[in-house]
Design a protein around this motif. Sequence first.
Motif, PDB file in Angstrom:
ATOM      1  N   CYS A  54       0.821  -1.212   0.000  1.00 41.33           N
ATOM      2  CA  CYS A  54       0.000   0.000   0.000  1.00 41.33           C
ATOM      3  C   CYS A  54       0.853   1.260   0.000  1.00 41.33           C
ATOM      4  N   ALA A  57       2.201   1.808  -3.375  1.00 46.03           N
ATOM      5  CA  ALA A  57       1.182   2.369  -4.265  1.00 46.03           C
ATOM      6  C   ALA A  57       1.061   3.875  -4.076  1.00 46.03           C
ATOM      7  N   ASP A  86      -5.837   5.864   4.489  1.00 49.24           N
ATOM      8  CA  ASP A  86      -5.541   4.503   4.930  1.00 49.24           C
ATOM      9  C   ASP A  86      -6.822   3.976   5.561  1.00 49.24           C
ATOM     10  N   VAL A  94       0.542   1.287   7.893  1.00 55.27           N
ATOM     11  CA  VAL A  94       0.882   2.073   6.704  1.00 55.27           C
ATOM     12  C   VAL A  94       1.545   3.384   7.102  1.00 55.27           C
ATOM     13  N   THR A 150      -6.011   3.277   0.356  1.00 53.84           N
ATOM     14  CA  THR A 150      -5.394   1.970   0.567  1.00 53.84           C
ATOM     15  C   THR A 150      -6.215   1.156   1.562  1.00 53.84           C
ATOM     16  N   SER A 152      -5.240  -2.059   3.600  1.00 47.13           N
ATOM     17  CA  SER A 152      -4.155  -2.969   3.955  1.00 47.13           C
ATOM     18  C   SER A 152      -4.683  -4.043   4.898  1.00 47.13           C
ATOM     19  N   ALA A 179      -5.583   0.865  -3.740  1.00 50.19           N
ATOM     20  CA  ALA A 179      -4.698  -0.282  -3.509  1.00 50.19           C
ATOM     21  C   ALA A 179      -5.341  -1.179  -2.457  1.00 50.19           C
ATOM     22  N   CYS A 228      -2.770  -8.803  -3.964  1.00 49.75           N
ATOM     23  CA  CYS A 228      -2.743  -7.339  -4.022  1.00 49.75           C
ATOM     24  C   CYS A 228      -3.264  -6.853  -5.372  1.00 49.75           C
ATOM     25  N   LEU A 230      -4.189  -3.191  -7.675  1.00 46.64           N
ATOM     26  CA  LEU A 230      -4.087  -1.740  -7.817  1.00 46.64           C
ATOM     27  C   LEU A 230      -5.009  -1.329  -8.956  1.00 46.64           C
TER      28      LEU A 230
END
Length: 258
Positions: A54, A57, A86, A94, A150, A152, A179, A228, A230
């Motif tokens: 992340c 990205a 995030d 992150v 993101t 995560s 991401a 993962c 994107l």
Amino acid sequence: MPTTEEQEQTKMDTWFSMYGKTREDSLKIYGECSEWYDKYTKDAHIDHIYGVFCVDAIMAKVRDNRNGENVVHPHRYHPSGLIALDLGCGPGVVGEFIATRGFLGVLHGMDGSPEMALIARRKPAYKSVWSGIFDHNYKVIKPNTYDVVTLSGSHVYGCIDWKALPNLIRITKPGGWVAIASPPEDMLMPSPQGTLESHLMLHERNGNWLRLGRKVIQAHTLEDTSICYLFRVNVEEPSMDGIPDPDSMEDLPHGGPN
């Protein structure tokens, strides 16, 4: 009195008991284990494969903006013009990683657990962190707000599920990136509505976003794997063609149907 090892095992057993729980029960466990989990992620390098992807990205989007992708907003060429979220930040993994990467933009964090959000708020990389349930009805964040969002490991135990994806697209600017890094057991978990991955592909088919990449990352020191994705968001308002109406679907216990 339990030994340190026994205490650690008890916490770990509690943590993994979230599978099959309701969202409310899972959030309670998140709160009870938040301080332990923050320490555990550091000691065992858990979440690193999600967090690093992340952060990579976000930094790639910084470079993308510098190269002049968006000529309408030239201030975005400079990394300080980039704003990232995030989503499902947990204790702020992150934020810890990005603090070492020279990120000059703005990073926000959000988590369903108030206790997790409180820990992340202590991490200086975040401009702000708040707690809330991000689902298809969450309207606190205005549309077209973020350059990068993101997730995560945020789909673990169903905390943010397929029903939230249209809202995720709405809060991301057209041309912005999303991401998503998730363990296979959550990305590919079957349900009557399909897997999370199948819903990612539905939105791609509808033109809501363009897949920039998919990869499977294996941790070096753990038997842990991350799938993962994107994406680049293409629209302000996502097309819902062929996508089930979230309001017509009952929430399943985290961990999928029995």
